[in-house]
Structure formats: C-alpha cells, structure tokens
Design a protein around this motif. Sequence first.
Motif, PDB file in Angstrom:
ATOM      1  N   GLN A  75      30.154 -17.285 122.153  1.00 10.61           N
ATOM      2  CA  GLN A  75      31.342 -17.605 121.370  1.00 10.61           C
ATOM      3  C   GLN A  75      31.025 -18.429 120.127  1.00 10.61           C
ATOM      4  O   GLN A  75      31.639 -18.232 119.080  1.00 10.61           O
ATOM      5  CB  GLN A  75      32.336 -18.373 122.247  1.00 10.61           C
ATOM      6  N   ASN A  76      30.058 -19.335 120.232  1.00  4.67           N
ATOM      7  CA  ASN A  76      29.869 -20.311 119.165  1.00  4.67           C
ATOM      8  C   ASN A  76      28.586 -20.159 118.353  1.00  4.67           C
ATOM      9  O   ASN A  76      28.534 -20.620 117.212  1.00  4.67           O
ATOM     10  CB  ASN A  76      29.890 -21.735 119.765  1.00  4.67           C
ATOM     11  N   TYR A  83      28.315 -18.003 128.128  1.00  5.81           N
ATOM     12  CA  TYR A  83      29.622 -17.664 127.549  1.00  5.81           C
ATOM     13  C   TYR A  83      29.863 -18.457 126.262  1.00  5.81           C
ATOM     14  O   TYR A  83      30.316 -17.923 125.255  1.00  5.81           O
ATOM     15  CB  TYR A  83      30.672 -17.972 128.615  1.00  5.81           C
ATOM     16  N   TRP A  84      29.529 -19.750 126.304  1.00 10.73           N
ATOM     17  CA  TRP A  84      29.748 -20.627 125.144  1.00 10.73           C
ATOM     18  C   TRP A  84      28.855 -20.220 123.978  1.00 10.73           C
ATOM     19  O   TRP A  84      29.292 -20.218 122.818  1.00 10.73           O
ATOM     20  CB  TRP A  84      29.474 -22.072 125.538  1.00 10.73           C
ATOM     21  N   LYS A 130      28.598 -20.386 132.201  1.00 15.05           N
ATOM     22  CA  LYS A 130      29.477 -21.058 131.247  1.00 15.05           C
ATOM     23  C   LYS A 130      28.748 -21.326 129.923  1.00 15.05           C
ATOM     24  O   LYS A 130      29.339 -21.192 128.846  1.00 15.05           O
ATOM     25  CB  LYS A 130      29.996 -22.370 131.838  1.00 15.05           C
ATOM     26  N   VAL A 131      27.492 -21.694 130.008  1.00 15.29           N
ATOM     27  CA  VAL A 131      26.706 -21.915 128.792  1.00 15.29           C
ATOM     28  C   VAL A 131      26.452 -20.592 128.079  1.00 15.29           C
ATOM     29  O   VAL A 131      26.555 -20.499 126.847  1.00 15.29           O
ATOM     30  CB  VAL A 131      25.382 -22.628 129.126  1.00 15.29           C
TER      31      VAL A 131
END
Length: 287
Positions: A149-150, A145-146, A142-143
């Motif tokens: 994205q960011n 992925y984040w 999840k990190v």
Amino acid sequence: MWGIKQKSKLSIVVYLTIHVLAATLVFGCENRKSFYDVNGKNIDQAPMRMENPEDPIPDMMEEEEPIVVDLDQKASPEDDTNLIPPAPPVAEPVKEQPKKTEPVVQQKPRTPERPAKEEPKAKTEPSVTKPSSVGEASRFIKVAYWVVQNEAKKIGTPCNFYVSRVLELTGYSDDGFLANDFDIYAKKHFSSYKDEKFVTTNLQAERLRLKRHLWSYPSRTPFILQWERQAPKPGHIAIVERIGDQLVIYQASLNRHIARREQTTIDRLLSASRAPRMTVYSEYVAR
C-alpha cells in the motif's frame, strides 16, 4: 441578437471545458486509484482479481478501463425497487342493519375461563460465540500488506526487493539476495525454518501434495515461495497466505508490475511455465 446568443453558447462551452479539465487534474492525477486500491482494500478478504503469471495485467490498465453506462436501457417497473405501488382505494365500511321481522336476541356474557398455569421455563444457557475460521492476519502479512500500500512504487518491480523489505520491517536481516539464491539467505539468517520442495514432474500428484502442505497449517499462516530458474534467467520469490479456502499472493514482477496483492490457485503456483522447481518456506525464525 443572433450574435449575442452565439456568444453566450460559446462562453458556456468554455466554462464547462475549464471545469472538466480542472476535475480531471484533481481526481485523475492526485487521487488516482492504484491496482492495490481496486483489489486489496480488506486484508481479511481475498481480492477479486486473480493473478496471471504468464501475462500479468500492467499497473496502469486498471485505471484506464472506461466505465460504460447504457443510458438507453430502461428498467422494468418490477425491477425498480424505488417505485412505490399506488395505495388501494379505501372503501367505507357498510353497517349491517338488523331485520325488523326478527327479534334481536341478546346473548348472556360467558364466564371468563381461568388462565392455564404457565409451565416453568427451562433455563437457557448463554450462546457460545464460535471463533472465525479466517482468523487474524499475522504480523508478517500485515507488513506485506502495508508495503504494497505504501512503498510499492518506491521499491519498483524487482520481486526480491519487495520480499527483502518485508523481511527487514518484520525484524529479519536486511541483507540483499537474488530470488534464485534465497536458500542461501535462509541458511544464514534463519535460526530455524522448514523448506518443502515441489517439482513439475508428475504435476498432478505434486499439486495435490502442495495443497495438503499449505492446508496443514492454520489459515493466515505466512509462506515464502521461491521459484528457481536456470541462469541467466532470474528466479522469482513471493509471499503467500491462505484465507479460508482461498490463496492470496503478494508479489512484484521484474519489469512487469510493482508489488500487488492478488488471488491465486494451486495450479498457478505450481506450473511448468512458471518454473521447474518451487520451494515453500514456513516456520522461519530470525537468527
């Protein structure tokens, strides 16, 4: 009169040109879709784009691909689901008249039959919901992925910068490292971990062993993969997970592209063109 018509046509062209430029500035610059937006919108599904380690797609190419629409192609009526077929003509019912020569015989109403006794229904057990084979993404994924994205643009193209940032945000040491030296970082900052090495000699057997190793862990298990290369050539490092039967890789590539999320395969992960040796890290725990 002709001058007035010419002037009105010119004003319309100028008006349309201004609005097209304005729309291009708004939608083409501020809300441009990145490579991630196109290929990684759902963390629980593998992206459609397959990675190409030898010749990766540049970051801007996805945005510059034109959309071609064939206006001359006409769909057949059978293919158009929006066409409603015409209703059939309604025919009035014809009443049959009894013949005069034959007497009309009235039949006696039959006695209603008794309804059969209903058998008692068997008790149905509540259905058990089967757990999904995909499973929920780990916090590490999840990190990863984040960050794609960011923070991908801010981090840039070095692969070690991207993995280092993911490690930092998930509670590991923020010490820097080179891709070729990740084993030093692991020994220093992991209290425990497993590292399985694979080589490109006897490639077919090694690929089979790699697949068995990755599939021996549950789906959504995060792995860190390290490709070692002889100096001065830099190594490479990436994050990999398995979603069902598909492999997903999170990586940046030095001077090629920023961090992105793509689909990959066993053959692409372990190949002679990528590196002669690869190490898979799993079950890593912060010190």
